[in-house]
Each structure stands twice: as C-alpha cells, then as structure tokens.
Write an enzyme that holds these catalytic residues in place. Structure first.
Site, short mmCIF file in Angstrom:
data_model
loop_
_atom_site.label_atom_id
_atom_site.label_comp_id
_atom_site.label_asym_id
_atom_site.label_seq_id
_atom_site.Cartn_x
_atom_site.Cartn_y
_atom_site.Cartn_z
N SER A 91 0.82 -1.22 0.00
CA SER A 91 0.00 0.00 0.00
C SER A 91 0.86 1.27 0.00
CB SER A 91 -0.98 0.01 1.18
OG SER A 91 -0.31 -0.25 2.40
N HIS A 100 -1.94 -8.89 1.89
CA HIS A 100 -1.63 -7.62 2.58
C HIS A 100 -2.79 -7.32 3.54
CE1 HIS A 100 0.17 -3.84 3.38
NE2 HIS A 100 -0.23 -3.15 2.33
N HIS A 104 5.67 -12.79 7.44
CA HIS A 104 5.91 -11.41 7.02
C HIS A 104 7.10 -11.36 6.09
CE1 HIS A 104 6.36 -7.04 7.19
NE2 HIS A 104 5.10 -7.05 7.57
N ARG A 162 2.81 -4.87 16.83
CA ARG A 162 1.41 -4.41 16.66
C ARG A 162 0.46 -5.51 17.12
NH1 ARG A 162 1.65 -2.98 10.40
NH2 ARG A 162 2.48 -5.11 10.45
N ASP A 212 -2.40 -8.50 11.56
CA ASP A 212 -3.77 -8.92 11.20
C ASP A 212 -4.26 -10.12 12.00
OD1 ASP A 212 -3.93 -6.94 9.17
OD2 ASP A 212 -2.63 -8.18 7.94
N1 HAX Z 1 0.98 -19.84 5.73
C1 HAX Z 1 1.41 -20.75 4.80
N2 HAX Z 1 2.49 -20.59 4.04
C2 HAX Z 1 3.21 -19.46 4.22
C3 HAX Z 1 2.86 -18.50 5.18
C4 HAX Z 1 1.68 -18.72 5.94
N3 HAX Z 1 1.25 -17.82 6.83
N4 HAX Z 1 3.77 -17.50 5.13
C5 HAX Z 1 4.67 -17.83 4.17
N5 HAX Z 1 4.32 -19.00 3.61
C6 HAX Z 1 4.99 -19.69 2.51
C7 HAX Z 1 4.99 -18.80 1.28
O1 HAX Z 1 3.75 -18.85 0.60
C8 HAX Z 1 6.15 -19.38 0.50
O2 HAX Z 1 5.72 -20.58 -0.09
P1 HAX Z 1 6.26 -21.05 -1.53
O3 HAX Z 1 7.75 -21.09 -1.41
O4 HAX Z 1 5.62 -22.38 -1.71
O5 HAX Z 1 5.80 -20.01 -2.51
C9 HAX Z 1 7.15 -19.73 1.61
O6 HAX Z 1 6.37 -19.90 2.80
C10 HAX Z 1 8.21 -18.69 1.88
O7 HAX Z 1 7.58 -17.45 2.11
P2 HAX Z 1 8.29 -16.32 2.98
O8 HAX Z 1 9.53 -15.90 2.29
O9 HAX Z 1 8.38 -16.74 4.39
O10 HAX Z 1 7.17 -15.14 2.93
P3 HAX Z 1 6.97 -14.04 1.82
O11 HAX Z 1 7.86 -12.89 2.13
O12 HAX Z 1 7.03 -14.60 0.44
O13 HAX Z 1 5.44 -13.62 2.07
C11 HAX Z 1 3.56 -13.05 3.38
C12 HAX Z 1 5.06 -12.86 3.18
C13 HAX Z 1 3.09 -12.08 4.45
C14 HAX Z 1 2.84 -12.69 2.06
C15 HAX Z 1 3.27 -14.52 3.77
O14 HAX Z 1 3.89 -14.78 5.02
C16 HAX Z 1 1.79 -14.85 3.84
O15 HAX Z 1 1.20 -15.19 2.81
N6 HAX Z 1 1.16 -14.77 5.07
C17 HAX Z 1 -0.26 -14.99 5.22
C18 HAX Z 1 -1.07 -13.77 4.76
C19 HAX Z 1 -0.90 -12.62 5.70
O16 HAX Z 1 -1.04 -12.74 6.91
N7 HAX Z 1 -0.63 -11.43 5.15
C20 HAX Z 1 -0.51 -10.19 5.94
C21 HAX Z 1 0.94 -9.75 6.10
C22 HAX Z 1 1.07 -8.48 6.90
C23 HAX Z 1 0.45 -7.35 6.18
O17 HAX Z 1 0.87 -6.90 5.13
N8 HAX Z 1 -0.61 -6.88 6.70
O18 HAX Z 1 -1.34 -5.97 6.05
#
Ligand code: HAX
Length: 439
Positions: free
Chosen positions: A240, A270, A317, A326, A372
C-alpha cells in the site's frame, strides 16, 4: 506556528541535507542485487526513501525512532483515555518530533473543519450494488472525492513545481479529514440499513469514526485510537505504501495515489488478511462445532489449511522475523479490556499452536503473527462482526502514513519512479556472458 509552516521549515532543512549527502556520497553503493531478488519480489533491495517510519526485522516498526510501546506512553491521549491519539502519530510522522497536546488538538480541529463530504460521493457509493465489497466501495468513494483535488486544479492552471508540496499537503489534510465519514457511510449503508449517524463536533478523529459507525462505548473508541495509530505506517516498501508512492511519483494527486494504494491493501496477502483471519477462525469453529477449540484441534486445522494449498492468514511477514509488536499491543488491549472473551482467547491459543507448525515446514522465514492475526477478534468483541469491512478500517489508518509520506515526496522533489526490468530471454543470455542486463 501552524503545522503547514512547521512542515515547510523541516522540509527546507531536509532538502539542504539531502543535497549535501548526494553531492558527497551520490555514487556510494548501497547494496547488490541478486537474480533471485529480481524474480522473487525484490525482497531486501534498498531502493526507496520513506521518512515516516523504519522497520527492523527483529524489533518491528519505529515511527521516527519511537517504538509502539514508547508511543503509547509518549503521545497525547483523549481526556481520560490511555491510548495514543492518531493525530499525534500523524504529527510525528510529518514533522519528525513528538507533538504537544495543543499540537494534537489543532490537528483534530483542522480535520473536524475539513470533514464535509460532498453529496456526489455518497451518491456514487449508493450507485453500487449492496453486495459490493466494502474495499471496492472505499476506493470508489476516494476516487469520487478526487473532484476536490487542489493539486489537480492547480496543476491544470500551471502550478510552479516549488508549490507541489503545498497543494499535496492541503489535499492530504482534506482527504484524511473525510475518510472516517466515507468509511462510516459504507458501513452503515451496507450493514445498518442506511441509517447514518452525523459526526460529533466534540470528538477526536478516531473517536468520531467509532461514533459514526454506531459504536459509542468508550473502550471501543479507545480501541479505534490504538488501531488507527498502529496500522498507520510500516515503512515504504509494503504494497500500500509503495503503490501510493509509485503512483504519486507520476504526479497523480493524493486522491488517485491513495486509491491506488488502497487497491493494494485490498489484497489478501496484505491488508485483506485481517478479514481472512476471522473468516478462517469462524470456519474452524463451525467445522469443529466448538467456540473454544483446543490447541491440538487448532494444530490439526492448520495442517488441513496447509494441505489445501492455502496460507495461514495473519502469520508470516516479508520483513519481520519476530512477533509483530502491533500484535502484542492488541494482545495487551485484549488482556486489559476482555481477558475472558473466548474468541480473543482462541487468537492467543492460535498464537501458541501455529508457529511450531509453520516452523516445521522449514521454508517459512517468519512463523510469527503479524498485525492482522489479532485485530478482528477485538472488533468482534464489540459486535463489529462484519469482517469484510475490516480492511476499510486498516485503510483509513494507513492513509495517515502514506499521505504524510506523499507530502514528503513532493517536498523533496522525488523523481518519477522507473526501475529497469528484464526478460528471461535476456537473463539467459546474461548468465552465458552474451549480454549485459544493466541499462
Ligand atoms: N501460511 C502458509 N504458508 C506461508 C505462510 C503462511 N502464513 N507464510 C509464508 N508461507 C509460505 C509462502 O507462501 C512461500 O511458499 P512457496 O515457497 O511455496 O511459494 C514460503 O512460505 C516462503 O515465504 P516467505 O519468504 O516466508 O514469505 P513471503 O515474504 O514470500 O510472504 C507473506 C510474506 C506475508 C505474504 C506470507 O507470510 C503470507 O502469505 N502470510 C499470510 C497472509 C498474511 O497474513 N498477510 C498479511 C501480512 C502483513 C500485512 O501486510 N498486513 O497488512
């Protein structure tokens, strides 16, 4: 001196400092970029300046050097309250110094005076089907309000580039002042049979949002003050913030830039994760037929989620590597106001159950909860069960940080953003030494 003049002084100082830094160190290398980073979300590439906050992977967010617990102590509060007023955080992000109570009251006054929303904005929202997602209504509401952009009008007249910051400052203040009214309108239209509530001229910005949504419990107002403070900013690279900055770099006005950023916030990886968390917990409770699932049951449900190829919302994250402060701030709020609430307790049990499961996968860089994971349960406690609305609340708060940053972008005269991209074909030639990838 008013906040706008104070900002101008700070911006003039910063401009001189940056000019001197660039003159002396402009060619100094700040890092290297690997091919993996180019393909995998540019993680860890330092390529942006965002003055309002800085994220440490271990400690979490700091706003102008202050952590969330420090801000809870140092920022002015509402009379009789204990949570920080978001007006104070906005002042801190913009000016770089802690505000006095008077500074905060002045901002409350400015936002009160500028909060009128033209009727065509409500008519535009009304034109959307009732089942439209609240974030879509929110973005469309912001775009309908773009008719009011001072920057767009002045640019069309031929504004001098030295004045960009001033018009952006006015747009940002007007926009922030009006967002609670738009958000509350969407909430009451979609969920409360169009029974709208007028603002209360005696309330602070977050207190008024709570009031206009129909929640007049003082502890809910306190929750909104805390919520609006902790969601406001998370340095510049998150979707964002980065989107608002990127779109703004083309000199799109504050309304267009914020609307773009809010579309990014509406993604489930996000900001939309806040609705996904509660949806996920509600589905778990329904599947198990219990409002108080045990840790073993939660673990099993997490495994099912992962097996189905889905993420566990609220965990992980891109930058943080510890429990998000937070999350902790909201947990403290829960312990103070609702320690026996079964849903809040379930969130705490999930906090114990999920990290070991995620760690055991070996690929997740951060198994800990993010902001979140907690917010929805606190809202449900007060009866705000309509979880599709949650990201709108996040968006109202995030506007504070991204718009304070946009004002800085304009004051510092940042260039249009335009990184270089490559094709895989070029990359293949590059690894064989047959081509160069840099411009
Ligand atoms: N559940 C399952 N798998 C997860 C995970 C979770 N909570 N978090 C990471 N992973 C997976 C990724 O999908 C990725 O899988 P692949 O290699 O198969 O593609 C692997 O673990 C490595 O990911 P990472 O390097 O640890 O995490 P990223 O930096 O790629 O992604 C995210 C960060 C926040 C997008 C990710 O942790 C996620 O999808 N979390 C769940 C959704 C979420 O809570 N989002 C909010 C984040 C905070 C925010 O922005 N708030 O607004």
């Amino acid at each position: 001196m008013g906040i706008k003049d104070r900002f101008k002084l700070k911006a003039d100082e910063a401009n001189l400092e940056i000019k001197a830094l660039l003159k002396e160190y402009g060619n100094k290398k700040i890092g290297e970029v690997t091919l993996a980073q180019v393909y995998q979300g540019m993680r860890g590439i330092t390529g942006l300046v965002s003055e309002t906050s800085l994220l440490d992977p271990q400690e979490g967010i700091r706003f102008r050097g202050y952590s969330i617990p420090e801000l809870q102590e140092k920022l002015p509060k509402a009379p009789g309250g204990t949570e920080p007023l978001p007006e104070g955080l906005f002042y801190l992000m913009l000016i770089g110094e802690l505000p006095s109570t008077e500074d905060v009251e002045n901002i409350t006054g400015i936002w009160q005076r500028r909060s009128h929303v033209p009727t065509h904005v409500f008519a535009t929202i009304d034109a959307l089907p009732l089942d439209t997602h609240p974030m879509t209504m929110f973005v469309i509401g912001i775009m309908a309000l773009q008719t009011e952009s001072i920057f767009a009008k002045e640019y069309a007249k031929g504004m001098n580039k030295k004045d960009y910051w001033s018009a952006t400052f006015d747009d940002a203040m007007n926009l922030i002042a009006r967002l609670p009214r738009i958000a509350a309108y969407i909430y009451r239209r979609k969920y409360k049979q169009n029974q709208h509530i007028q603002p209360d001229g005696l309330l602070d910005w977050a207190g008024n949002l709570a009031h206009m949504m129909g929640y007049d419990d003082e502890s809910f107002r306190e929750l909104m003050r805390l919520y609006m403070t902790i969601h406001a900013d998370h340095e510049g690279g998150n979707v964002s913030a980065h989107t608002t900055h990127l779109v703004g770099s083309a000199l799109a006005d504050a309304y267009q830039s914020l609307a773009a950023g809010m579309n990014g916030l509406a993604g489930p990886l996000h900001g939309l994760a806040n609705q996904e968390v509660i949806k996920w917990i509600f589905e778990m409770r329904e599947k198990l037929g219990s409002d108080t699932p045990s840790k073993e049951q939660i673990e099993e449900y997490v495994q099912d989620t992962l097996k189905a190829g889905k993420v566990v919302p609220g965990y992980g994250h891109a930058v943080l590597r510890k429990t998000d402060p937070r999350f902790t701030a909201q947990m403290e709020f829960g312990k103070k106001h609702m320690p026996d609430d079964p849903l809040v307790q379930t969130v705490w049990n999930i906090y114990e159950a999920v990290p070991p499961v995620l760690k055991s996968l070996g690929k997740i860089k951060n198994p800990w909860p993010n902001v979140d994971a907690h917010s929805g349960a606190l809202l449900v406690h007060y009866g705000l069960v309509e979880y599709e609305f949650y990201t709108v609340l996040f968006g109202v708060s995030r506007a504070l940080g991204v718009l304070a940053s946009l004002i800085w972008d304009r004051a510092l005269g940042f260039a249009i953003e335009r990184p270089k991209s490559v094709t895989t074909e070029l990359v293949k030639q590059w690894v064989q030494g047959k081509a160069e990838v840099s411009d």
